[in-house]
Design a protein around this motif. Structure first.
Motif, PDB file in Angstrom:
ATOM      1  N   TRP A 158     -26.154  68.606  37.796  1.00  0.00           N
ATOM      2  CA  TRP A 158     -25.243  67.651  37.161  1.00  0.00           C
ATOM      3  C   TRP A 158     -24.021  67.344  38.032  1.00  0.00           C
ATOM      4  CZ3 TRP A 158     -26.033  64.804  32.855  1.00  0.00           C
ATOM      5  CH2 TRP A 158     -27.129  65.150  32.071  1.00  0.00           C
ATOM      6  N   ALA A 199     -20.875  64.660  37.485  1.00  0.00           N
ATOM      7  CA  ALA A 199     -19.482  65.115  37.375  1.00  0.00           C
ATOM      8  C   ALA A 199     -18.603  64.455  38.436  1.00  0.00           C
ATOM      9  CB  ALA A 199     -19.417  66.638  37.500  1.00  0.00           C
ATOM     10  N   LEU A 202     -17.160  60.992  37.618  1.00  0.00           N
ATOM     11  CA  LEU A 202     -16.213  60.849  36.511  1.00  0.00           C
ATOM     12  C   LEU A 202     -14.771  60.783  37.014  1.00  0.00           C
ATOM     13  CD1 LEU A 202     -17.735  63.512  34.088  1.00  0.00           C
ATOM     14  CD2 LEU A 202     -17.910  61.016  33.878  1.00  0.00           C
ATOM     15  N   ASP A 230     -11.714  63.585  33.180  1.00  0.00           N
ATOM     16  CA  ASP A 230     -13.020  63.739  32.543  1.00  0.00           C
ATOM     17  C   ASP A 230     -13.881  64.746  33.300  1.00  0.00           C
ATOM     18  OD1 ASP A 230     -12.304  61.891  30.607  1.00  0.00           O
ATOM     19  OD2 ASP A 230     -13.274  60.210  31.644  1.00  0.00           O
ATOM     20  N   ARG A 231     -13.781  64.735  34.612  1.00  0.00           N
ATOM     21  CA  ARG A 231     -14.535  65.682  35.431  1.00  0.00           C
ATOM     22  C   ARG A 231     -14.120  67.113  35.110  1.00  0.00           C
ATOM     23  NH1 ARG A 231     -14.298  63.228  39.977  1.00  0.00           N
ATOM     24  NH2 ARG A 231     -12.199  63.894  40.464  1.00  0.00           N
ATOM     25  N   PHE A 285     -15.623  67.982  31.719  1.00  0.00           N
ATOM     26  CA  PHE A 285     -17.068  68.151  31.842  1.00  0.00           C
ATOM     27  C   PHE A 285     -17.402  69.477  32.535  1.00  0.00           C
ATOM     28  CE2 PHE A 285     -21.149  67.341  34.038  1.00  0.00           C
ATOM     29  CZ  PHE A 285     -21.934  67.067  32.933  1.00  0.00           C
ATOM     30  N   THR A 286     -16.678  69.782  33.585  1.00  0.00           N
ATOM     31  CA  THR A 286     -16.901  71.043  34.303  1.00  0.00           C
ATOM     32  C   THR A 286     -16.614  72.239  33.396  1.00  0.00           C
ATOM     33  OG1 THR A 286     -16.352  69.975  36.396  1.00  0.00           O
ATOM     34  CG2 THR A 286     -16.230  72.383  36.346  1.00  0.00           C
ATOM     35  N   MET A 294     -16.828  72.272  30.125  1.00  0.00           N
ATOM     36  CA  MET A 294     -17.921  72.332  29.151  1.00  0.00           C
ATOM     37  C   MET A 294     -19.126  73.056  29.747  1.00  0.00           C
ATOM     38  SD  MET A 294     -17.773  68.479  27.508  1.00  0.00           S
ATOM     39  CE  MET A 294     -19.507  68.523  27.143  1.00  0.00           C
ATOM     40  N   LEU A 350     -24.510  73.056  24.684  1.00  0.00           N
ATOM     41  CA  LEU A 350     -23.332  72.197  24.518  1.00  0.00           C
ATOM     42  C   LEU A 350     -23.183  71.741  23.072  1.00  0.00           C
ATOM     43  CD1 LEU A 350     -23.649  70.016  27.734  1.00  0.00           C
ATOM     44  CD2 LEU A 350     -21.878  71.718  27.258  1.00  0.00           C
TER      45      LEU A 350
END
Length: 85
Positions: free
Chosen positions: A17, A21, A24, A28-29, A32-33, A35, A62
């Motif tokens: 992914w 990532a 983004l 947001d990155r 996301f990281t 998460m 998730l």
């Protein structure tokens, strides 16, 4: 072979992914990281799901994590309603 075989599937899936990532926005990155990093607590379950579709197990982790947060918020709202009545 790894010393931690239960983390190999998760580590490979998270690595897959990376391109997403990287595309983004910075904030947001970071989210996301975080998460994905939080999925490590479900490494044993993800490994139990195993191949050939590790993305399914990652997404379930998730979703499960998100549902836990939703349940926590619901309990907070219920507690506040009880206090106000």
């Amino acid at each position: 072979m790894s010393l931690f075989p239960d983390k190999d599937i998760l580590a490979r899936e998270i690595e897959s992914w990376k391109g997403f990532a990287d595309s983004l926005r910075a904030e947001d990155r970071k989210l996301f990281t975080t998460m994905l990093d939080n999925c490590h607590i479900y490494a044993a379950a993800i490994n139990a799901k195993g191949e050939p579709f590790p993305t399914e197990a990652l997404l379930m982790a998730l979703i499960f994590q998100q549902q836990r947060m939703i349940n926590w918020f619901i309990e907070q709202v219920k507690a506040r309603k009880k206090k106000s009545t």
